[in-house]
Design an enzyme around this catalytic site. Structure first.
Site, mmCIF file in Angstrom:
data_model
loop_
_atom_site.group_PDB
_atom_site.id
_atom_site.type_symbol
_atom_site.label_atom_id
_atom_site.label_comp_id
_atom_site.label_asym_id
_atom_site.label_seq_id
_atom_site.Cartn_x
_atom_site.Cartn_y
_atom_site.Cartn_z
ATOM 1 N N GLU A 264 1.689 -12.067 4.790
ATOM 2 C CA GLU A 264 1.088 -13.105 5.626
ATOM 3 C C GLU A 264 1.744 -14.466 5.447
ATOM 4 O O GLU A 264 1.446 -15.402 6.195
ATOM 5 C CB GLU A 264 -0.416 -13.183 5.335
ATOM 6 C CG GLU A 264 -1.157 -11.955 5.852
ATOM 7 C CD GLU A 264 -2.643 -11.967 5.565
ATOM 8 O OE1 GLU A 264 -3.064 -12.726 4.656
ATOM 9 O OE2 GLU A 264 -3.386 -11.236 6.233
ATOM 10 N N GLU B 174 0.910 4.934 -10.745
ATOM 11 C CA GLU B 174 0.717 3.725 -11.544
ATOM 12 C C GLU B 174 0.951 3.968 -13.032
ATOM 13 O O GLU B 174 1.088 3.032 -13.806
ATOM 14 C CB GLU B 174 -0.693 3.167 -11.339
ATOM 15 C CG GLU B 174 -1.802 3.988 -11.964
ATOM 16 C CD GLU B 174 -3.174 3.377 -11.712
ATOM 17 O OE1 GLU B 174 -3.906 3.220 -12.690
ATOM 18 O OE2 GLU B 174 -3.501 3.065 -10.565
#
Length: 307
Positions: A87, A118
């Site tokens: 963004e 992860e």
């Protein structure tokens, strides 16, 4: 690194005493409970205010010197980092490489669960090497429970390259310690749904990233007053916003604002400088470059030179 057997004591894994009867609540009671618990995110941000400010200052300083900001995370944490990074270009007209998100599992993990990835610290280390991170850069590791090997591996690799590191977690330091330049702890307490850190932990992480990235962009001169004067005009909505910014700040009509945008190559910041100083586009660009993109400084410098 922490073994799987030791994670039950973590704040993010504990059961919430206030939601023990979660499966027996009415819809309205569920909404009220979520609302009550989500209020804790505001307190968590307030308690972390000094570490958030330190992260802002270090990051802004690094980016002014040519560095980049990297968010590193897995699962929800990784997705939030990628979202915030994505963004920045439309909001602040930054190049896409300035703020980047690194998520365990890559782009595919944005829409499909890949939490097993992860657990590989070496993947985090490789991600840092792949992006050729240097001492100019900032790496912000996001891990709700604090123990994610992918994030810890990435941060340790970044430290070995001399980069500035920021550790962001939702557990206290006495549960999970990590040595970083800035240590941000967002303590929202146990989740309504035990262990589901996409809830309060995710919300407070999004809030913290909003604060950091927006504040850094303010310090980089991407904002004048409270207006996004470096907005990228890529669609009709953003073009209308740009025109309205010129309407409000320069006090000109839409037609004149549109003409200014055309002459400034669709740069609101440059258009404002041209209107306020009478400089042409090329001279205005040079003045902004001299002032490191700070519109207010560029206007003041012109006024001093004119006196």
């Amino acid at each position: 690194m922490h073994d799987l057997e030791t994670r039950g004591h973590l704040l993010t894994e504990q059961a919430n005493a206030g939601s023990e009867n979660l499966d027996r609540l009415s819809s309205l009671e569920l909404v009220d409970l979520f609302n009550w618990e989500d209020a804790r995110t505001l307190l968590a941000i307030a308690h972390a205010r000094e570490s958030l400010a330190a992260a802002i200052d270090l990051t802004a300083r690094a980016l002014k010197k040519g560095g980049r900001l990297f968010y590193v995370g897995a699962g929800t944490s990784g997705r939030l980092g990628v979202l915030d990074a994505a963004e920045c270009p439309p909001t602040f007209c930054t190049p896409p490489e300035l703020v980047q998100g690194i998520i365990a599992g890559g782009a595919g993990a944005l829409i499909r669960s890949s939490e097993e990835l992860e657990d590989r610290a070496e993947d985090g280390e490789n991600a840092i090497a792949h992006r050729q991170i240097t001492e100019l850069d900032v790496v912000l590791g996001i891990t709700a429970g604090g123990t994610t090997p992918f994030v810890q591996g990435a941060l340790q690799a970044a430290q070995s390259r001399g980069a500035t590191t920021i550790f962001m977690a939702c557990v206290p330091a006495d549960q999970v310690s990590f040595s970083a330049d800035v240590d941000i702890r967002l303590l929202v307490g146990p989740e309504i749904l035990a262990g589901s850190t996409r809830l309060k932990a995710g919300t407070v992480t999004k809030m913290a990233l909003n604060i950091i990235s927006t504040s850094v962009m303010v310090k980089l001169g991407k904002v004048y007053g409270n207006r996004m004067v470096d907005v990228a005009i890529t669609n009709n909505k953003l073009r209308d916003r740009a025109v309205r910014i010129l309407n409000d700040l320069a006090g000109i009509e839409r037609e004149q604002a549109s003409d200014l945008l055309q002459r400034s190559n669709q740069s609101v910041k440059l258009a404002l400088l041209m209107h306020w100083t009478g400089l042409d586009a090329e001279a205005g660009k040079r003045r902004l470059e001299d002032c490191q993109g700070q519109l207010r400084d560029a206007v003041l410098k012109h006024q001093k030179n004119s006196d």
